[in-house]
Design a protein around this motif. Structure first.
Motif, PDB file in Angstrom:
ATOM      1  N   GLY A  47      44.814 -10.960   0.822  1.00 51.70           N
ATOM      2  CA  GLY A  47      44.936  -9.880  -0.144  1.00 51.70           C
ATOM      3  C   GLY A  47      43.855  -9.874  -1.205  1.00 51.70           C
ATOM      4  N   VAL A  48      42.788 -10.639  -0.983  1.00 49.19           N
ATOM      5  CA  VAL A  48      41.697 -10.732  -1.957  1.00 49.19           C
ATOM      6  C   VAL A  48      40.659  -9.642  -1.676  1.00 49.19           C
ATOM      7  CG1 VAL A  48      39.826 -12.182  -2.833  1.00 49.19           C
ATOM      8  CG2 VAL A  48      42.053 -13.189  -2.302  1.00 49.19           C
ATOM      9  N   TRP A  49      40.223  -8.964  -2.757  1.00 51.55           N
ATOM     10  CA  TRP A  49      39.227  -7.900  -2.645  1.00 51.55           C
ATOM     11  C   TRP A  49      37.825  -8.412  -2.943  1.00 51.55           C
ATOM     12  CZ3 TRP A  49      40.134  -3.134  -0.797  1.00 51.55           C
ATOM     13  CH2 TRP A  49      41.416  -2.594  -0.872  1.00 51.55           C
ATOM     14  N   GLU A  50      36.851  -7.720  -2.370  1.00 52.16           N
ATOM     15  CA  GLU A  50      35.439  -7.924  -2.675  1.00 52.16           C
ATOM     16  C   GLU A  50      34.789  -6.541  -2.706  1.00 52.16           C
ATOM     17  OE1 GLU A  50      32.489 -11.233  -1.061  1.00 52.16           O
ATOM     18  OE2 GLU A  50      32.867  -9.685   0.439  1.00 52.16           O
ATOM     19  N   VAL A  51      33.962  -6.283  -3.695  1.00 49.89           N
ATOM     20  CA  VAL A  51      33.324  -4.977  -3.828  1.00 49.89           C
ATOM     21  C   VAL A  51      31.844  -5.102  -3.488  1.00 49.89           C
ATOM     22  CG1 VAL A  51      32.775  -3.065  -5.385  1.00 49.89           C
ATOM     23  CG2 VAL A  51      34.969  -4.247  -5.582  1.00 49.89           C
ATOM     24  N   LEU A  52      31.386  -4.289  -2.526  1.00 48.28           N
ATOM     25  CA  LEU A  52      29.994  -4.306  -2.088  1.00 48.28           C
ATOM     26  C   LEU A  52      29.382  -2.946  -2.403  1.00 48.28           C
ATOM     27  CD1 LEU A  52      30.529  -6.047   1.356  1.00 48.28           C
ATOM     28  CD2 LEU A  52      29.811  -7.105  -0.794  1.00 48.28           C
ATOM     29  N   PRO A  53      28.586  -2.848  -3.473  1.00 41.50           N
ATOM     30  CA  PRO A  53      28.013  -1.561  -3.884  1.00 41.50           C
ATOM     31  C   PRO A  53      27.072  -0.994  -2.831  1.00 41.50           C
ATOM     32  CG  PRO A  53      27.854  -3.199  -5.639  1.00 41.50           C
ATOM     33  CD  PRO A  53      28.253  -3.940  -4.397  1.00 41.50           C
ATOM     34  N   ILE A  54      27.011   0.340  -2.782  1.00 40.94           N
ATOM     35  CA  ILE A  54      26.105   1.041  -1.875  1.00 40.94           C
ATOM     36  C   ILE A  54      25.175   1.907  -2.712  1.00 40.94           C
ATOM     37  CG2 ILE A  54      25.902   2.658   0.052  1.00 40.94           C
ATOM     38  CD1 ILE A  54      28.733   1.903   0.841  1.00 40.94           C
ATOM     39  N   PRO A  55      23.904   1.536  -2.865  1.00 45.15           N
ATOM     40  CA  PRO A  55      22.980   2.392  -3.623  1.00 45.15           C
ATOM     41  C   PRO A  55      22.604   3.626  -2.810  1.00 45.15           C
ATOM     42  CG  PRO A  55      21.821   0.508  -2.716  1.00 45.15           C
ATOM     43  CD  PRO A  55      23.269   0.307  -2.396  1.00 45.15           C
ATOM     44  N   GLY A  56      22.687   4.771  -3.433  1.00 46.16           N
ATOM     45  CA  GLY A  56      22.310   6.011  -2.765  1.00 46.16           C
ATOM     46  C   GLY A  56      20.878   6.398  -3.087  1.00 46.16           C
ATOM     47  N   ASP A  57      20.544   7.655  -2.865  1.00 49.22           N
ATOM     48  CA  ASP A  57      19.222   8.148  -3.212  1.00 49.22           C
ATOM     49  C   ASP A  57      18.950   7.931  -4.693  1.00 49.22           C
ATOM     50  OD1 ASP A  57      18.836   8.920  -0.639  1.00 49.22           O
ATOM     51  OD2 ASP A  57      19.228  11.053  -0.978  1.00 49.22           O
ATOM     52  N   LEU A  58      17.729   7.518  -5.005  1.00 52.27           N
ATOM     53  CA  LEU A  58      17.293   7.277  -6.380  1.00 52.27           C
ATOM     54  C   LEU A  58      18.112   6.174  -7.052  1.00 52.27           C
ATOM     55  CD1 LEU A  58      16.822  10.995  -7.549  1.00 52.27           C
ATOM     56  CD2 LEU A  58      15.125   9.441  -6.560  1.00 52.27           C
ATOM     57  N   GLY A  59      18.762   5.344  -6.231  1.00 55.70           N
ATOM     58  CA  GLY A  59      19.533   4.243  -6.778  1.00 55.70           C
ATOM     59  C   GLY A  59      20.890   4.614  -7.314  1.00 55.70           C
ATOM     60  N   LEU A 100      26.604  -9.470   8.696  1.00 58.60           N
ATOM     61  CA  LEU A 100      25.295  -9.757   8.123  1.00 58.60           C
ATOM     62  C   LEU A 100      25.129  -9.243   6.704  1.00 58.60           C
ATOM     63  CD1 LEU A 100      23.057  -8.905  11.222  1.00 58.60           C
ATOM     64  CD2 LEU A 100      24.015 -11.117  10.548  1.00 58.60           C
ATOM     65  N   VAL A 101      26.175  -8.634   6.162  1.00 60.01           N
ATOM     66  CA  VAL A 101      26.094  -8.104   4.801  1.00 60.01           C
ATOM     67  C   VAL A 101      26.219  -9.267   3.818  1.00 60.01           C
ATOM     68  CG1 VAL A 101      27.180  -6.608   3.074  1.00 60.01           C
ATOM     69  CG2 VAL A 101      27.027  -5.877   5.468  1.00 60.01           C
ATOM     70  N   PRO A 102      25.224  -9.459   2.942  1.00 58.11           N
ATOM     71  CA  PRO A 102      25.296 -10.566   1.995  1.00 58.11           C
ATOM     72  C   PRO A 102      26.381 -10.333   0.944  1.00 58.11           C
ATOM     73  CG  PRO A 102      23.398  -9.189   1.518  1.00 58.11           C
ATOM     74  CD  PRO A 102      23.983  -8.690   2.809  1.00 58.11           C
ATOM     75  N   LYS A 103      26.983 -11.410   0.488  1.00 55.47           N
ATOM     76  CA  LYS A 103      27.973 -11.309  -0.560  1.00 55.47           C
ATOM     77  C   LYS A 103      27.291 -11.003  -1.886  1.00 55.47           C
ATOM     78  CE  LYS A 103      31.462 -14.361   1.476  1.00 55.47           C
ATOM     79  NZ  LYS A 103      32.468 -13.295   1.556  1.00 55.47           N
ATOM     80  N   PRO A 104      27.951 -10.223  -2.763  1.00 53.94           N
ATOM     81  CA  PRO A 104      27.334  -9.908  -4.046  1.00 53.94           C
ATOM     82  C   PRO A 104      27.168 -11.162  -4.894  1.00 53.94           C
ATOM     83  CG  PRO A 104      29.632  -9.205  -3.988  1.00 53.94           C
ATOM     84  CD  PRO A 104      29.276  -9.628  -2.604  1.00 53.94           C
TER      85      PRO A 104
END
Length: 211
Positions: free
Chosen positions: A162-174, A205-209
């Motif tokens: 039940g533990v969350w992790e947030v992986l941001p996704i930068p869009g256009d222009l950051g 292969l997604v690195p942890k924040p």
């Protein structure tokens, strides 16, 4: 149905359509005012079938269970709603559904975060800070983690703890972007659309924040 080969489809605006692949006969199952057991909304966002053969319809006004264990399908659904006494859904607008191998049904809602039906009860999983309140799509990776498309990120739930992790996704222009049309692929990768482009990645292969 009764040995017939049929195609069952959720049709946004028209409810659920069942097409007999042999004689091309089509039946529609939709909201009928005054009939309490009919589909509650014709705006079907997702239709899935779980391991027991039960169909689930995600609509703009609730989650609906459809048992097709009879030769003739009927417009009779079991409703799960946030304002109903039995289900305790965190919100009524359902955007995506994902049944897993353990018999659970994961439910993406607008403004209610994530929910899970285990066959007997409903459990809510509010999204972590910074991810908003809406889950736009769902995908499971091979490690059993649930990837929830959120505001500017994937909120990843370790389903065992039940533990969350947030992986941001930068869009256009950051700028943050919302991943749409999330889909788990057969090779283990996950695909989504954002900024008018299709993106595919390997969750392993997604690195942890960085903390």
């Amino acid at each position: 149905f009764g040995g017939r080969a049929v195609l069952v489809m959720g049709v946004r605006g028209y409810g659920i359509a069942v097409l007999d692949l042999r004689d091309k006969h089509r039946e529609l199952f939709y909201n009928e005012p005054g009939q309490a057991t009919s589909l509650g909304s014709n705006l079907v966002n997702k239709l899935v079938r779980d391991a027991k053969g039960v169909y689930w319809a995600a609509t703009s006004d609730g989650l609906y269970q459809w048992q097709l264990n009879r030769s003739t399908p009927r417009n009779e659904f079991r409703a799960f709603r946030g304002d109903g006494p039995a289900s305790l859904l965190p919100a009524n607008e359902i955007l995506d559904l994902l049944p897993d191998a353990d018999g659970r049904l994961w439910i993406a809602t607008r403004n209610g975060g994530l929910a899970m039906w285990n066959g007997t009860g409903m459990k809510a999983y509010p999204l972590p800070a910074g991810a908003g309140r809406t889950v736009h799509g769902l995908a499971l990776d091979r490690a059993g983690r649930l990837w929830c498309a959120a505001r500017g990120a994937y909120a990843v739930l370790e389903t065992k703890t039940g533990v969350w992790e947030v992986l941001p996704i930068p869009g256009d222009l950051g700028l943050p972007t919302v991943p749409l049309c999330t889909q788990g692929l057969r090779d283990g990768r996950i695909a989504f659309i954002s900024d008018n482009a299709l993106h595919v990645f390997d969750p392993a292969l997604v690195p942890k924040p960085v903390a």
